[in-house]
Design an enzyme around this catalytic site. Structure first.
Site, mmCIF file in Angstrom:
data_model
loop_
_atom_site.group_PDB
_atom_site.id
_atom_site.type_symbol
_atom_site.label_atom_id
_atom_site.label_comp_id
_atom_site.label_asym_id
_atom_site.label_seq_id
_atom_site.Cartn_x
_atom_site.Cartn_y
_atom_site.Cartn_z
ATOM 1 N N SER A 75 -16.091 13.690 31.867
ATOM 2 C CA SER A 75 -14.740 13.950 31.368
ATOM 3 C C SER A 75 -14.101 12.687 30.799
ATOM 4 O O SER A 75 -13.313 12.754 29.867
ATOM 5 C CB SER A 75 -13.851 14.481 32.495
ATOM 6 O OG SER A 75 -14.337 15.720 32.950
ATOM 7 N N PHE B 139 -4.480 11.972 38.799
ATOM 8 C CA PHE B 139 -5.082 11.271 39.953
ATOM 9 C C PHE B 139 -5.060 9.759 39.762
ATOM 10 O O PHE B 139 -5.389 8.999 40.668
ATOM 11 C CB PHE B 139 -6.514 11.758 40.182
ATOM 12 C CG PHE B 139 -6.674 13.246 40.110
ATOM 13 C CD1 PHE B 139 -5.708 14.079 40.663
ATOM 14 C CD2 PHE B 139 -7.756 13.824 39.482
ATOM 15 C CE1 PHE B 139 -5.826 15.453 40.587
ATOM 16 C CE2 PHE B 139 -7.886 15.195 39.396
ATOM 17 C CZ PHE B 139 -6.924 16.026 39.948
ATOM 18 N N ARG C 224 -7.456 15.000 26.302
ATOM 19 C CA ARG C 224 -8.660 15.809 26.218
ATOM 20 C C ARG C 224 -8.894 16.470 24.865
ATOM 21 O O ARG C 224 -10.052 16.616 24.454
ATOM 22 C CB ARG C 224 -8.570 16.894 27.292
ATOM 23 C CG ARG C 224 -9.739 17.841 27.321
ATOM 24 C CD ARG C 224 -9.649 18.742 28.542
ATOM 25 N NE ARG C 224 -10.820 19.583 28.661
ATOM 26 C CZ ARG C 224 -10.880 20.821 28.217
ATOM 27 N NH1 ARG C 224 -9.835 21.371 27.626
ATOM 28 N NH2 ARG C 224 -11.984 21.540 28.358
ATOM 29 N N HIS D 99 -6.802 13.299 30.148
ATOM 30 C CA HIS D 99 -6.280 14.644 30.409
ATOM 31 C C HIS D 99 -4.791 14.633 30.738
ATOM 32 O O HIS D 99 -4.313 15.406 31.560
ATOM 33 C CB HIS D 99 -7.062 15.326 31.527
ATOM 34 C CG HIS D 99 -8.497 15.616 31.164
ATOM 35 N ND1 HIS D 99 -9.350 14.653 30.667
ATOM 36 C CD2 HIS D 99 -9.234 16.747 31.231
ATOM 37 C CE1 HIS D 99 -10.541 15.188 30.438
ATOM 38 N NE2 HIS D 99 -10.491 16.463 30.762
ATOM 39 N N GLU E 267 -9.845 8.556 44.991
ATOM 40 C CA GLU E 267 -9.108 7.741 44.024
ATOM 41 C C GLU E 267 -8.378 6.571 44.679
ATOM 42 O O GLU E 267 -8.254 5.498 44.088
ATOM 43 C CB GLU E 267 -8.122 8.608 43.239
ATOM 44 C CG GLU E 267 -8.776 9.686 42.370
ATOM 45 C CD GLU E 267 -9.159 10.940 43.151
ATOM 46 O OE1 GLU E 267 -8.790 11.055 44.343
ATOM 47 O OE2 GLU E 267 -9.837 11.816 42.573
ATOM 48 N N ASP F 124 -6.337 24.241 32.093
ATOM 49 C CA ASP F 124 -6.341 23.904 33.525
ATOM 50 C C ASP F 124 -4.975 24.076 34.180
ATOM 51 O O ASP F 124 -4.862 24.244 35.388
ATOM 52 C CB ASP F 124 -6.823 22.464 33.747
ATOM 53 C CG ASP F 124 -8.346 22.368 33.743
ATOM 54 O OD1 ASP F 124 -8.997 23.427 33.788
ATOM 55 O OD2 ASP F 124 -8.865 21.244 33.690
ATOM 56 N N ARG G 245 -10.086 10.496 24.543
ATOM 57 C CA ARG G 245 -10.924 10.005 25.649
ATOM 58 C C ARG G 245 -12.250 9.435 25.131
ATOM 59 O O ARG G 245 -12.811 8.523 25.715
ATOM 60 C CB ARG G 245 -11.172 11.102 26.678
ATOM 61 C CG ARG G 245 -11.819 12.341 26.102
ATOM 62 C CD ARG G 245 -11.998 13.411 27.164
ATOM 63 N NE ARG G 245 -12.315 14.692 26.554
ATOM 64 C CZ ARG G 245 -13.006 15.644 27.158
ATOM 65 N NH1 ARG G 245 -13.442 15.473 28.386
ATOM 66 N NH2 ARG G 245 -13.244 16.787 26.543
#
Lengths: 322, 283
Positions: free
Chosen positions: A45, A91, A175, A117, A66, A125, A18
């Protein structure tokens, strides 16, 4: 364990893919004033802070909305802007599939859907965020280009490349801190597979984080006297079918490796290519029709069979089926 | 493009209504109800309000742009585009047929001039219009961006994401209109999913709301659009609540959701055309 292996590619530092995106975006913004950024409340993020800081007039905070972000991006292309949307891969795809389908893919808008991610390596998560279906969803859309780079440098290069390409793109990254094993000055050619290691007994086609696992697997196989070819398939669509067929014509079998469901992923695309042209044994490294769960990235890759050790086993199995 | 007078606009509207009915009848498919209800709006927009060029360019730099969110009312848009010179009138004969640019719902894939984004799946057009409006602002382009939505479409969540966004980002070069005919496929909106109070809802989200109470009266529609334009440039977007009657112009179609998505028979077409002057000549 991997430290003692004689891998053909090595690394001195790790970084997250990222960050490769974030740094690439700033550079793309400097090169082209039409590059704009949109983010759905995940600036940190997605590493979009530097772009926001340098180009505040070209950056749009959308909030946690989104669907609206995809529509806005589509609208911004109309007078020539090149929008990069940023949110998590989940998303960026499933949540907004219909918006992407109608307003971006069907309308052939020059939107870059940048998704972080992705996959199991998101880690703690858990399954709500660890999307493993996104490549499949996106590759099914006509007009869509689908890219999944392997490390910081390749992600940065890919980000710059898609800014210069006209058409909708899905760029997937992640990530975790991951080895930086590809060169910083690489030229990223969309749709062109990269033969990283030559071999003769089996081909390992890998994408994303699992390219590093494939590099490690090659060294492990070599220790056992097995010669593996490693091909980095950073572009899932359009797929470099010529590179795939040429390699398998030589090695006679292959393994596909991806941080994604078997269903709909890179492995599916390779299998389709082989079946239509010259069928050969193929083993799949991926997630077998299940959701992920919480845990450390490396532990999850081990539990779900996505690491170098499992690639080695799959390679031997494929060779045994020749 | 030369601005038409109210009388000329009315004559054009009559012809556009004929086009709508003939297109839908020919292929026995399409959505006449809200197309007829929005005819004054489309005619006023394209022949009086919009600064546009029928030599179509996707980018439309310096022009006003229009986005249709409720894409199923494509017949009225196609008629108005063709009669504005975007493409040949004869092409209306191909509506909803195979190998046509005149798709069931508006699309860019086949390259029909005048269309800048696909629509049909509801709730998306306002977001697109806001994006286009912001892009114009970045470029210092003074063009206005227009969007039309259905009222039933207000039930989609994305509309409210967009509604929240535009005032926050001070998108004040945007006029969004809602076709407020109080009908949707399954019946009156009040029965299916009540929308009231739409004006209060949009005002609460930070929009300047004007009401065009007589949305099928040409002078009122033009006046409403002028009023909307006068409110631009002060930091807030404008929402035009356009009260219309579905099926307006044909006595047996007016005011009911029954004609949302069905085509008239041969007899019904003849009856309907008898009520509408062929002012500009049928295609």
């Amino acid at each position: 364990m991997e430290k003692t292996l004689d891998t053909k590619y090595t690394y001195t530092e790790k970084s997250d893919t990222r960050s490769g995106f974030g740094d690439g975006l700033v550079e793309a913004g400097r090169k082209n004033p039409n590059v704009v950024g949109l983010c759905a409340d995940l600036i940190g993020s997605l590493k979009m802070g530097a772009f926001q800081k340098e180009f505040p007039e070209r950056f749009f905070q959308v909030g946690i909305a989104e669907a609206n972000m995809m529509g806005l991006a589509a609208g911004m292309t109309i007078n020539g802007k090149i929008p990069f949307t940023g949110t998590f891969a989940n998303f960026s795809t499933g949540r907004v599939y219909d918006q992407i389908r109608q307003s971006i893919a069907y309308s052939d808008k020059n939107v870059k859907i940048c998704a972080s991610h992705a996959g199991l390596t998101l880690g703690e998560d858990g399954a709500t965020h660890q999307i493993l279906e996104d490549l499949g969803m996106m590759k099914m859309l006509p007009n869509m280009t689908v890219i999944n780079p392997c490390d910081y440098n390749q992600t940065k290069a890919a980000t710059l490349a898609i800014a210069e390409y006209h058409g909708p793109v899905y760029l997937r990254f992640g990530r975790p801190k991951w080895p930086i094993f590809t060169p910083s000055d690489q030229k990223f050619e969309i749709g062109k597979a990269w033969k990283m290691i030559e071999g003769t007994d089996v081909t390992i086609f890998a994408t994303g984080h699992l390219v590093w696992e494939a590099v490690v697997a090659e060294a492990m196989l070599r220790e056992e006297g097995i010669s593996a070819e490693v091909i980095n398939i950073h572009t899932i669509k359009p797929l470099d079918t010529q590179a795939i067929l040429e390699s398998v014509a030589k090695t006679g079998c292959c393994v596909s490796a991806e941080e994604h469901q078997y269903n709909g992923g890179l492995g599916d695309s390779i299998a389709q290519t082989l079946i239509r042209n010259s069928p050969a044994p193929q083993e799949f490294i991926g997630v077998d029709d299940s959701f992920g769960e919480s845990g450390k990235p490396e532990d999850l890759l081990e539990k779900y069979g996505l690491n170098a050790e499992n690639i080695v086993k799959a390679a031997k199995k494929a060779i045994g089926r020749k | 493009m030369e601005k038409l007078t109210t009388e000329q606009l009315q004559k054009t509207a009559s012809q556009v209504r004929r086009d709508i009915l003939r297109m839908v009848h020919e292929v026995q498919s399409g959505h006449p109800g809200a197309s007829l209800g929005c005819t004054e709006f489309f005619v006023a927009l394209y022949f009086n309000q919009l600064n546009h060029n029928s030599e179509f360019s996707m980018e439309g730099k310096g022009e006003d742009l229009f986005f249709l969110s409720n894409g199923h009312i494509s017949p009225v848009w196609y008629s108005v585009l063709a009669r504005s010179g975007y493409f040949d009138l004869e092409e209306l004969k191909t509506f909803r047929k195979i190998n046509s640019r005149v798709q069931g719902h508006p699309a860019t894939e086949e390259g029909l001039p005048g269309i800048r984004i696909a629509s049909g799946s509801l709730g998306q057009g306002l977001s697109v219009a806001i994006g286009a409006a912001q892009a114009k602002k970045i470029d210092g382009d003074k063009g206005i961006v227009y969007a039309l939505m259905g009222d039933g479409e207000q039930q989609e969540g994305q509309i409210w994401e967009a509604a929240m966004y535009a005032p926050h980002h001070k998108v004040d070069n945007l006029i969004a209109t809602i076709d407020f005919n109080r009908q949707q496929i399954d019946g009156p909106t009040a029965v299916v999913m009540d929308l009231d109070d739409l004006k209060a809802k949009w005002e609460a989200f930070g929009w300047q709301v004007i009401e065009t109470v007589k949305g099928n009266d040409m002078a009122s529609v033009v006046e409403g659009l002028e009023k909307a334009k006068a409110l631009l440039g002060n930091g807030k977007p404008v929402l035009n609540l356009l009260h219309t009657e579905m099926g307006f112009g044909v006595d047996f179609m007016v005011g009911t959701h029954k004609w949302h998505g069905i085509a008239p028979s041969d007899e019904q077409l003849e009856n309907a055309l008898g009520q509408l002057e062929e002012s500009l000549g049928d295609y």
